[in-house]
Design a protein around this motif. Sequence first.
Motif, PDB file in Angstrom:
ATOM      1  N   LEU B 121      11.898  13.703 -12.327  1.00  0.00           N
ATOM      2  CA  LEU B 121      11.731  12.599 -11.373  1.00  0.00           C
ATOM      3  C   LEU B 121      10.651  11.616 -11.817  1.00  0.00           C
ATOM      4  O   LEU B 121      10.516  10.542 -11.240  1.00  0.00           O
ATOM      5  CB  LEU B 121      11.405  13.143  -9.971  1.00  0.00           C
ATOM      6  N   LYS B 122       9.891  12.013 -12.844  1.00  0.00           N
ATOM      7  CA  LYS B 122       8.826  11.123 -13.314  1.00  0.00           C
ATOM      8  C   LYS B 122       9.360  10.176 -14.375  1.00  0.00           C
ATOM      9  O   LYS B 122      10.059  10.605 -15.299  1.00  0.00           O
ATOM     10  CB  LYS B 122       7.690  11.948 -13.940  1.00  0.00           C
ATOM     11  N   ALA B 123       9.000   8.902 -14.257  1.00  0.00           N
ATOM     12  CA  ALA B 123       9.359   7.944 -15.300  1.00  0.00           C
ATOM     13  C   ALA B 123       8.506   8.226 -16.533  1.00  0.00           C
ATOM     14  O   ALA B 123       7.302   8.458 -16.428  1.00  0.00           O
ATOM     15  CB  ALA B 123       9.108   6.525 -14.808  1.00  0.00           C
ATOM     16  N   PRO B 125       6.538   7.168 -19.865  1.00  0.00           N
ATOM     17  CA  PRO B 125       5.898   5.914 -20.294  1.00  0.00           C
ATOM     18  C   PRO B 125       6.740   5.097 -21.288  1.00  0.00           C
ATOM     19  O   PRO B 125       6.792   3.870 -21.178  1.00  0.00           O
ATOM     20  CB  PRO B 125       4.583   6.388 -20.924  1.00  0.00           C
ATOM     21  N   ASP B 127       9.926   4.860 -21.407  1.00  0.00           N
ATOM     22  CA  ASP B 127      10.979   4.190 -20.638  1.00  0.00           C
ATOM     23  C   ASP B 127      10.400   3.059 -19.789  1.00  0.00           C
ATOM     24  O   ASP B 127      11.043   2.025 -19.594  1.00  0.00           O
ATOM     25  CB  ASP B 127      11.704   5.202 -19.741  1.00  0.00           C
ATOM     26  N   VAL B 128       9.185   3.273 -19.270  1.00  0.00           N
ATOM     27  CA  VAL B 128       8.523   2.218 -18.484  1.00  0.00           C
ATOM     28  C   VAL B 128       8.295   1.005 -19.378  1.00  0.00           C
ATOM     29  O   VAL B 128       8.494  -0.145 -18.974  1.00  0.00           O
ATOM     30  CB  VAL B 128       7.196   2.729 -17.876  1.00  0.00           C
ATOM     31  N   ARG B 129       7.900   1.259 -20.625  1.00  0.00           N
ATOM     32  CA  ARG B 129       7.647   0.166 -21.588  1.00  0.00           C
ATOM     33  C   ARG B 129       8.932  -0.612 -21.861  1.00  0.00           C
ATOM     34  O   ARG B 129       8.943  -1.845 -21.848  1.00  0.00           O
ATOM     35  CB  ARG B 129       7.069   0.766 -22.878  1.00  0.00           C
ATOM     36  N   GLY B 131      11.480  -0.789 -19.856  1.00  0.00           N
ATOM     37  CA  GLY B 131      11.790  -1.478 -18.599  1.00  0.00           C
ATOM     38  C   GLY B 131      10.976  -2.751 -18.455  1.00  0.00           C
ATOM     39  O   GLY B 131      11.490  -3.782 -17.994  1.00  0.00           O
ATOM     40  N   LEU B 132       9.714  -2.686 -18.874  1.00  0.00           N
ATOM     41  CA  LEU B 132       8.849  -3.869 -18.784  1.00  0.00           C
ATOM     42  C   LEU B 132       9.369  -4.974 -19.708  1.00  0.00           C
ATOM     43  O   LEU B 132       9.376  -6.156 -19.330  1.00  0.00           O
ATOM     44  CB  LEU B 132       7.401  -3.488 -19.142  1.00  0.00           C
TER      45      LEU B 132
END
Lengths: 143, 143
Positions: B121-123, B125, B127-129, B131-132
């Motif tokens: 359930l945790k994004a 990092p 993938d967050v990058r 996404g950004l």
Amino acid sequence: MPLDAIPIVVINPSENSAAADRGLSGNAPVLLREIAQLTGRLLDSGEASAIDLRALPLTPADLDWLRETLGRGQVAATLEAEGESTLTETVCPGVWWVTHHNENGAVASEFIEVTFVPELLKAHPDDVRIGLEHLELLISDLS
Amino acid sequence: MPLDAIPIVVINPSENSAAADRGLSGNAPVLLREIAQLTGRLLDSGEASAIDLRALPLTPADLDWLRETLGRGQVAATLEAEGESTLTETVCPGVWWVTHHNENGAVASEFIEVTFVPELLKAHPDDVRIGLEHLELLISDLS
């Protein structure tokens, strides 16, 4: 809220009449930039943040545009407390659309959370301790 | 799996014939004790753990009994990847029932996870990058 606290976006009618016709205030793209900044901060420092969508001058069309632009990602969760909360990751991992409903099912508040995982999805140690006591009771009833 | 690796639970027919009739092997209560131990460990050290339900000699009736006994808690989540994963918190916070499905919707694996929040359930990092970058592309298309 004092009127001068509301950020005003000047819409140029010649350029934005189509957007204004659709009920867009022009504030949603500003918010998108804010979300990008907060995502950068999450990556740089691990600091999570939340934007209260009900506290901003957004029209229903703005919210629709934002929801459509951010899209729907891989993770969706619900929390059943006094009312249901839905926590949906957008196509940008780490950016979550969080909606809290009251007991009657009406939307009570709505947030964009920028975080690796929303706090609401984490079990609190105090609750885990209570759960363990329940489990131990179940086990003692078995023997 | 070698036969001697399977823990055998001796069922006393006079005491447990009703349970055996229902297809219960007697292994599910053993597992419940294991879950309680792992929950204690989570609280003491923060160490999360997972039990692979498919790797244990559990009958369908055992799994039904376990699911019913652990119940359904406040949080339920889905992750849509190549197949759907469902992550449901039990009535014992920190104890999650996690089922992974394959692309055809069949159950591929099933776990009890003992953790404050499942890693899935945790994004991440990375993938967050990504996404950004997607968000910044969206923003640059707007201007």
